[in-house]
Structures are given as C-alpha cells and as structure tokens.
Design a protein around this motif. Structure first.
Motif, PDB file in Angstrom:
ATOM      1  N   ILE A  12       0.828  -1.143  -0.214  1.00  0.00           N
ATOM      2  CA  ILE A  12       0.080  -0.002   0.068  1.00  0.00           C
ATOM      3  C   ILE A  12       0.944   1.036  -0.194  1.00  0.00           C
ATOM      4  CG2 ILE A  12      -1.488   1.423   1.338  1.00  0.00           C
ATOM      5  CD1 ILE A  12      -3.048  -1.333   2.170  1.00  0.00           C
ATOM      6  N   ALA A  13       1.781   1.428   0.884  1.00  0.00           N
ATOM      7  CA  ALA A  13       2.648   2.462   0.754  1.00  0.00           C
ATOM      8  C   ALA A  13       3.494   2.529  -0.410  1.00  0.00           C
ATOM      9  CB  ALA A  13       3.755   2.078   1.932  1.00  0.00           C
ATOM     10  N   LEU A  14       3.942   1.526  -0.932  1.00  0.00           N
ATOM     11  CA  LEU A  14       4.697   1.793  -2.284  1.00  0.00           C
ATOM     12  C   LEU A  14       3.609   2.328  -3.346  1.00  0.00           C
ATOM     13  CD1 LEU A  14       7.007   1.218  -4.259  1.00  0.00           C
ATOM     14  CD2 LEU A  14       6.178  -1.126  -4.513  1.00  0.00           C
ATOM     15  N   LEU A  15       2.449   1.877  -3.448  1.00  0.00           N
ATOM     16  CA  LEU A  15       1.428   2.364  -4.445  1.00  0.00           C
ATOM     17  C   LEU A  15       1.019   3.909  -4.259  1.00  0.00           C
ATOM     18  CD1 LEU A  15      -0.988  -0.627  -4.468  1.00  0.00           C
ATOM     19  CD2 LEU A  15       0.513  -0.035  -6.402  1.00  0.00           C
ATOM     20  N   VAL A  16       0.849   4.367  -2.900  1.00  0.00           N
ATOM     21  CA  VAL A  16       0.424   5.350  -2.515  1.00  0.00           C
ATOM     22  C   VAL A  16       1.550   6.367  -2.848  1.00  0.00           C
ATOM     23  CG1 VAL A  16       0.214   6.993  -0.565  1.00  0.00           C
ATOM     24  CG2 VAL A  16      -0.940   4.847  -0.758  1.00  0.00           C
ATOM     25  N   SER A  17       2.949   6.069  -2.508  1.00  0.00           N
ATOM     26  CA  SER A  17       3.848   7.133  -2.906  1.00  0.00           C
ATOM     27  C   SER A  17       4.195   7.290  -4.356  1.00  0.00           C
ATOM     28  CB  SER A  17       5.107   6.433  -2.549  1.00  0.00           C
ATOM     29  OG  SER A  17       5.525   4.991  -2.972  1.00  0.00           O
ATOM     30  N   ILE A  18       4.099   6.021  -5.202  1.00  0.00           N
ATOM     31  CA  ILE A  18       3.863   6.170  -6.720  1.00  0.00           C
ATOM     32  C   ILE A  18       3.030   7.131  -7.382  1.00  0.00           C
ATOM     33  CG2 ILE A  18       4.125   5.100  -8.915  1.00  0.00           C
ATOM     34  CD1 ILE A  18       5.443   2.663  -7.358  1.00  0.00           C
ATOM     35  N   ILE A  19       1.714   6.610  -6.874  1.00  0.00           N
ATOM     36  CA  ILE A  19       0.628   7.465  -7.516  1.00  0.00           C
ATOM     37  C   ILE A  19       0.561   8.852  -7.132  1.00  0.00           C
ATOM     38  CG2 ILE A  19      -2.074   7.544  -7.461  1.00  0.00           C
ATOM     39  CD1 ILE A  19      -1.936   4.506  -6.774  1.00  0.00           C
ATOM     40  N   SER A  20       0.968   9.161  -6.011  1.00  0.00           N
ATOM     41  CA  SER A  20       0.977  10.793  -5.213  1.00  0.00           C
ATOM     42  C   SER A  20       1.983  11.413  -6.048  1.00  0.00           C
ATOM     43  CB  SER A  20       1.038  10.663  -3.831  1.00  0.00           C
ATOM     44  OG  SER A  20       2.084  10.025  -3.522  1.00  0.00           O
ATOM     45  N   ALA A  21       3.221  10.917  -6.214  1.00  0.00           N
ATOM     46  CA  ALA A  21       4.257  11.356  -6.809  1.00  0.00           C
ATOM     47  C   ALA A  21       4.040  11.746  -8.246  1.00  0.00           C
ATOM     48  CB  ALA A  21       5.289  10.658  -7.154  1.00  0.00           C
ATOM     49  N   TYR A  22       3.090  10.760  -9.080  1.00  0.00           N
ATOM     50  CA  TYR A  22       2.767  11.094 -10.396  1.00  0.00           C
ATOM     51  C   TYR A  22       1.788  12.253 -10.352  1.00  0.00           C
ATOM     52  CZ  TYR A  22      -0.037  10.468 -14.411  1.00  0.00           C
ATOM     53  OH  TYR A  22      -0.504  10.552 -15.813  1.00  0.00           O
ATOM     54  N   CYS A  23       0.755  12.331  -9.654  1.00  0.00           N
ATOM     55  CA  CYS A  23      -0.152  13.303  -9.425  1.00  0.00           C
ATOM     56  C   CYS A  23       0.640  14.740  -9.151  1.00  0.00           C
ATOM     57  CB  CYS A  23      -1.242  12.833  -8.365  1.00  0.00           C
ATOM     58  SG  CYS A  23      -2.182  11.753  -8.719  1.00  0.00           S
ATOM     59  N   ALA A  24       1.486  14.498  -8.354  1.00  0.00           N
ATOM     60  CA  ALA A  24       1.978  15.893  -8.032  1.00  0.00           C
ATOM     61  C   ALA A  24       2.900  16.431  -9.150  1.00  0.00           C
ATOM     62  CB  ALA A  24       2.779  15.859  -6.850  1.00  0.00           C
ATOM     63  N   LEU A  25       3.888  15.391  -9.780  1.00  0.00           N
ATOM     64  CA  LEU A  25       4.737  15.972 -10.743  1.00  0.00           C
ATOM     65  C   LEU A  25       3.820  16.412 -11.894  1.00  0.00           C
ATOM     66  CD1 LEU A  25       7.459  12.944 -10.579  1.00  0.00           C
ATOM     67  CD2 LEU A  25       7.719  15.367 -10.198  1.00  0.00           C
ATOM     68  N   LEU A  26       2.578  15.524 -12.282  1.00  0.00           N
ATOM     69  CA  LEU A  26       1.735  16.107 -13.402  1.00  0.00           C
ATOM     70  C   LEU A  26       1.370  17.562 -13.155  1.00  0.00           C
ATOM     71  CD1 LEU A  26       0.548  14.923 -16.051  1.00  0.00           C
ATOM     72  CD2 LEU A  26      -1.317  14.410 -14.610  1.00  0.00           C
ATOM     73  N   GLY A  27       0.927  17.846 -11.803  1.00  0.00           N
ATOM     74  CA  GLY A  27       0.617  19.141 -11.467  1.00  0.00           C
ATOM     75  C   GLY A  27       1.615  20.212 -11.916  1.00  0.00           C
ATOM     76  N   PHE A  28       2.701  19.921 -11.792  1.00  0.00           N
ATOM     77  CA  PHE A  28       4.128  20.810 -12.056  1.00  0.00           C
ATOM     78  C   PHE A  28       4.394  20.647 -13.699  1.00  0.00           C
ATOM     79  CE2 PHE A  28       5.337  20.110  -7.725  1.00  0.00           C
ATOM     80  CZ  PHE A  28       5.458  21.737  -7.408  1.00  0.00           C
ATOM     81  N   LEU A  29       4.152  19.702 -14.110  1.00  0.00           N
ATOM     82  CA  LEU A  29       4.579  19.574 -15.664  1.00  0.00           C
ATOM     83  C   LEU A  29       3.513  19.847 -16.697  1.00  0.00           C
ATOM     84  CD1 LEU A  29       6.490  16.255 -15.416  1.00  0.00           C
ATOM     85  CD2 LEU A  29       7.573  18.429 -15.409  1.00  0.00           C
ATOM     86  N   ASP A  30       2.108  19.531 -16.312  1.00  0.00           N
ATOM     87  CA  ASP A  30       1.162  20.078 -17.118  1.00  0.00           C
ATOM     88  C   ASP A  30       0.072  21.166 -16.444  1.00  0.00           C
ATOM     89  OD1 ASP A  30      -1.144  20.055 -19.001  1.00  0.00           O
ATOM     90  OD2 ASP A  30      -1.637  17.957 -18.617  1.00  0.00           O
ATOM     91  N   LYS A  31       0.313  22.218 -17.089  1.00  0.00           N
ATOM     92  CA  LYS A  31      -0.411  23.601 -16.386  1.00  0.00           C
ATOM     93  C   LYS A  31      -1.963  23.522 -16.487  1.00  0.00           C
ATOM     94  CE  LYS A  31       3.080  26.774 -17.407  1.00  0.00           C
ATOM     95  NZ  LYS A  31       3.548  28.118 -18.069  1.00  0.00           N
ATOM     96  N   ASP A  32      -2.316  22.429 -17.541  1.00  0.00           N
ATOM     97  CA  ASP A  32      -3.749  22.514 -17.651  1.00  0.00           C
ATOM     98  C   ASP A  32      -4.384  21.649 -16.540  1.00  0.00           C
ATOM     99  OD1 ASP A  32      -3.851  23.734 -20.038  1.00  0.00           O
ATOM    100  OD2 ASP A  32      -3.700  21.808 -21.184  1.00  0.00           O
ATOM    101  N   VAL A  33      -3.667  20.745 -15.737  1.00  0.00           N
ATOM    102  CA  VAL A  33      -4.163  19.974 -14.550  1.00  0.00           C
ATOM    103  C   VAL A  33      -5.012  21.203 -13.487  1.00  0.00           C
ATOM    104  CG1 VAL A  33      -3.857  18.652 -12.563  1.00  0.00           C
ATOM    105  CG2 VAL A  33      -2.433  18.317 -14.635  1.00  0.00           C
ATOM    106  N   TYR A  34      -4.571  22.201 -13.298  1.00  0.00           N
ATOM    107  CA  TYR A  34      -5.090  22.904 -12.365  1.00  0.00           C
ATOM    108  C   TYR A  34      -5.919  24.140 -13.181  1.00  0.00           C
ATOM    109  CZ  TYR A  34      -2.445  20.487  -8.782  1.00  0.00           C
ATOM    110  OH  TYR A  34      -1.924  19.555  -8.189  1.00  0.00           O
ATOM    111  N   SER A  35      -5.297  24.839 -14.083  1.00  0.00           N
ATOM    112  CA  SER A  35      -5.917  25.739 -14.673  1.00  0.00           C
ATOM    113  C   SER A  35      -7.336  25.282 -15.411  1.00  0.00           C
ATOM    114  CB  SER A  35      -5.032  26.505 -15.766  1.00  0.00           C
ATOM    115  OG  SER A  35      -4.664  25.239 -16.927  1.00  0.00           O
ATOM    116  N   SER A  36      -7.515  24.147 -15.742  1.00  0.00           N
ATOM    117  CA  SER A  36      -8.749  23.763 -16.219  1.00  0.00           C
ATOM    118  C   SER A  36      -9.912  23.805 -15.369  1.00  0.00           C
ATOM    119  CB  SER A  36      -8.806  22.187 -17.095  1.00  0.00           C
ATOM    120  OG  SER A  36      -8.187  21.293 -16.144  1.00  0.00           O
TER     121      SER A  36
END
Length: 260
Positions: A12-36
């Motif tokens: 569970i800890a492994l899945l949470v860390s990977i998924i959350s890191a993906y979501c957070a990095l996407l927020g930085f790399l893709d401006k449309d994630v939050y701007s939309s």
C-alpha cells in the motif's frame, strides 16, 4: 516481533507513494491540470499556493517513503514501519481534502485511490503490531509530557481557528471554500488528537505509536501549509506573519519530538 500486516502495508505504501508522486509531478509539468479547473470557477487561483505546496511535500514524502520501504526490507525494524504509517496519515489528510472538496482535475480518480489506500494502510498498519511489541514500548516521561502539551496546543489553536471561521457560514447558510479542512480537522483529526492525549495521560502503550503518527502527520501537513503561506503572494493572497511564525514553530517542535 514482526508486524502482522507488514507485506500488505508495504504494498500500500509503495502504491501510494508512486501514485501521489505522479499526480504531484503532473501538476507541475502540465499546467492544464489545475488551470482547467480554475477556468470553471470551481477552484480559485488563490488556492494554488496551498495546492502547489502540497505537491512539493507529496513528492518529498514519496521519496522518503520509498527509502523507508527499502530500509525496512533490509532491517525489519518496527520503528521504520511507524514512520511509514505516519507518512500515510499525511496522504490521508492531503488527498482527503481534494476528494471531499471535489477538486475535479483529470487525476481526481487517482486522488480517490490514494485517499482510500491511505485509510486502509493506516488501519492495517496500526492494528498489525503484536501485543508483545506494544507492551515492550517505553517512552521517556518528559517526551510523554511534551507530547501531551504539544497536542493540546494543536487542538486549542486549530479548533478555535476553524470554529471561529466556520460560524459565520452557519449563520449565512453558505458553503465555505475548501470545506474539507473543517470536516477532516473537526470531525476526525482533532478528536483523534484528544483521544491520544487521554491515552498518554493514562500511559497506554498504544498511544506511543499513535503519538509518533500524529507528530509526523503534523510535521508534513503544517510544513505544506507553511510553504503555501510563504508563496501565497505569488497567487495574490497574503498570510498573516504571525500565522507563518506559528506554522514554522509547529513544524520544528513536532519534528523534534518525533525524532526523539
């Protein structure tokens, strides 16, 4: 004494860390994630400071989580598991705010998954310590007293703050912005802290584990809030200097108590 649910907890800890890191990095790399979402009017740009700061802490927490998993596989130390469970409490709260406040980004379903997995991780993590291990725990009296005093301070500060802010909304019958914080803090986190305070006063051994979880949860979460307060002017908002000082002090004290 081995943790009864260590394998499931680590997965569970492994899945949470990977998924959350993906979501957070996407927020930085893709401006449309939050701007939309901002363009719909549902999510205000003034919230971006808190969102970005949480993404920063989420990425750092994921790196730490992966490191802790490796360390546990090597050393099989229950204290490392307590740290892993403690980090899961950060994901529970952080992504719980997104889920409850309905931050409908393209990764909303992943927010829900992280939120759900963190709850499961906390349950099987805390319940998996053998009775013999819990009974063998020892905490210096001064740490226990400091823990009681610190958690009491947290409860007083944030229950007073949130209730004071919430009352005008109940009188005007309107919905507060980012209302998930009121729900999570007043209905779950603060009552849990009060319970831990009671257990520490009664010197219940399980409270030693719960105190560690509460301290690291407080460290990571308030660190996120402090970073958000610091960068808030970039997004057109301003946090009071006194609150920024309080947040920083809380982070230092909670981290120091956790390490000791």
């Amino acid at each position: 004494m081995n943790h009864k649910n260590s394998t499931g907890l680590l997965v569970i800890a492994l899945l949470v860390s990977i998924i959350s890191a993906y979501c957070a990095l996407l927020g930085f790399l893709d401006k449309d994630v939050y701007s939309s979402v901002i363009s719909t009017g549902v999510f205000k740009i003034s919230y971006m400071a808190g969102t970005i700061s949480q993404d920063i802490v989420a990425i750092a927490s994921s790196v730490i989580m992966l490191t802790l998993i490796i360390l546990y596989l090597k050393h099989k130390n229950n204290k490392i598991l307590i740290s892993i469970i403690s980090l899961l409490s950060f994901y529970f709260y952080g992504y719980g705010t997104y889920v409850i406040s309905a931050l409908y980004t393209s990764t909303y379903l992943l927010y829900m998954l992280v939120f759900t997995l963190s709850i499961l991780g906390l349950i099987i993590g805390i319940s998996g310590f053998p009775d013999g291990y819990i009974k063998s725990l020892c905490l210096p009296k001064w740490i226990r007293i400091c823990g009681i005093a610190f958690l009491s301070m947290i409860v007083f500060i944030f229950m007073s703050k949130w209730i004071t802010e919430l009352l005008p909304y109940t009188q005007s019958h309107t919905v507060p912005d980012f209302y998930a914080i009121f729900i999570l803090d007043l209905c779950i986190v603060m009552p849990l802290f009060i319970t831990i305070i009671y257990m520490l006063i009664r010197n219940m051994k399980l409270a030693y584990i719960l105190l560690g979880i509460a301290l690291l949860k407080t460290t990571t979460l308030i660190l996120s809030v402090a970073i958000g307060s610091f960068i808030a002017p970039i997004y057109g908002t301003q946090e009071e200097a006194s609150m920024l000082f309080i947040y920083s002090l809380i982070v230092i004290i909670s981290l120091a108590l956790f390490v000791f």
